[in-house]
Design a protein around this motif. Sequence first.
Motif, PDB file in Angstrom:
ATOM      1  N   LEU A  84     -28.991  24.784  17.163  1.00 46.13           N
ATOM      2  CA  LEU A  84     -29.127  23.425  17.661  1.00 46.13           C
ATOM      3  C   LEU A  84     -28.853  23.304  19.159  1.00 46.13           C
ATOM      4  N   ILE A 106     -33.910  14.882  14.323  1.00 44.90           N
ATOM      5  CA  ILE A 106     -32.808  14.668  13.373  1.00 44.90           C
ATOM      6  C   ILE A 106     -32.405  13.203  13.356  1.00 44.90           C
ATOM      7  N   PRO A 143     -25.302  13.990  12.056  1.00 45.35           N
ATOM      8  CA  PRO A 143     -24.910  14.425  10.708  1.00 45.35           C
ATOM      9  C   PRO A 143     -23.655  15.302  10.755  1.00 45.35           C
ATOM     10  N   HIS A 184     -34.170  13.659  19.604  1.00 45.27           N
ATOM     11  CA  HIS A 184     -34.347  14.751  18.638  1.00 45.27           C
ATOM     12  C   HIS A 184     -34.761  14.189  17.272  1.00 45.27           C
ATOM     13  N   PHE A 218     -30.852  20.034  20.163  1.00 44.73           N
ATOM     14  CA  PHE A 218     -30.167  18.867  19.601  1.00 44.73           C
ATOM     15  C   PHE A 218     -29.029  18.408  20.511  1.00 44.73           C
ATOM     16  N   CYS A 240     -24.137  18.950  11.235  1.00 49.39           N
ATOM     17  CA  CYS A 240     -24.488  19.332  12.613  1.00 49.39           C
ATOM     18  C   CYS A 240     -23.238  19.409  13.482  1.00 49.39           C
ATOM     19  N   HIS A 289     -31.812  10.311  10.350  1.00 53.65           N
ATOM     20  CA  HIS A 289     -30.371  10.174  10.057  1.00 53.65           C
ATOM     21  C   HIS A 289     -29.730   9.206  11.034  1.00 53.65           C
TER      22      HIS A 289
END
Length: 118
Positions: free
Chosen positions: A2, A31, A43, A29, A6, A46, A35
């Motif tokens: 990541l 993700i 998350p 990103h 991320f 993560c 989320h």
Amino acid sequence: MLMNDFYRISQVTSGDDSIEGTIHFNATHPIFQGHFPGHPVVPGVCTMQLVKEIMEWQRKQSIQLVDAPQVKFLQLITPEMTPQFFIKWTESGNNLSVQASLRTEKDIFKISGNYCCG
């Protein structure tokens, strides 16, 4: 991985058994699209992964989480936040005992875990 997609890190200070710095999330990103739509949060998995990746980057070796007797998610982490991270470990053979936290004005995430080096 990541890191650098991320999130990225800056203002890094490190020693033989510690590293600290600042985390910057990539708010665009994918993700964050899932989320959660309209209310993006980092998350939990993560958050745990970035601790692992930062240690791997610092130590220049792969590590694996063996167990985490204590994991505390103390506040939702949003992509606008730029938390400070603090990671410290003790090494015994191929094992690392790790204490890590992310904080803004106060702690927002903490983990005590055991990792093995590989």
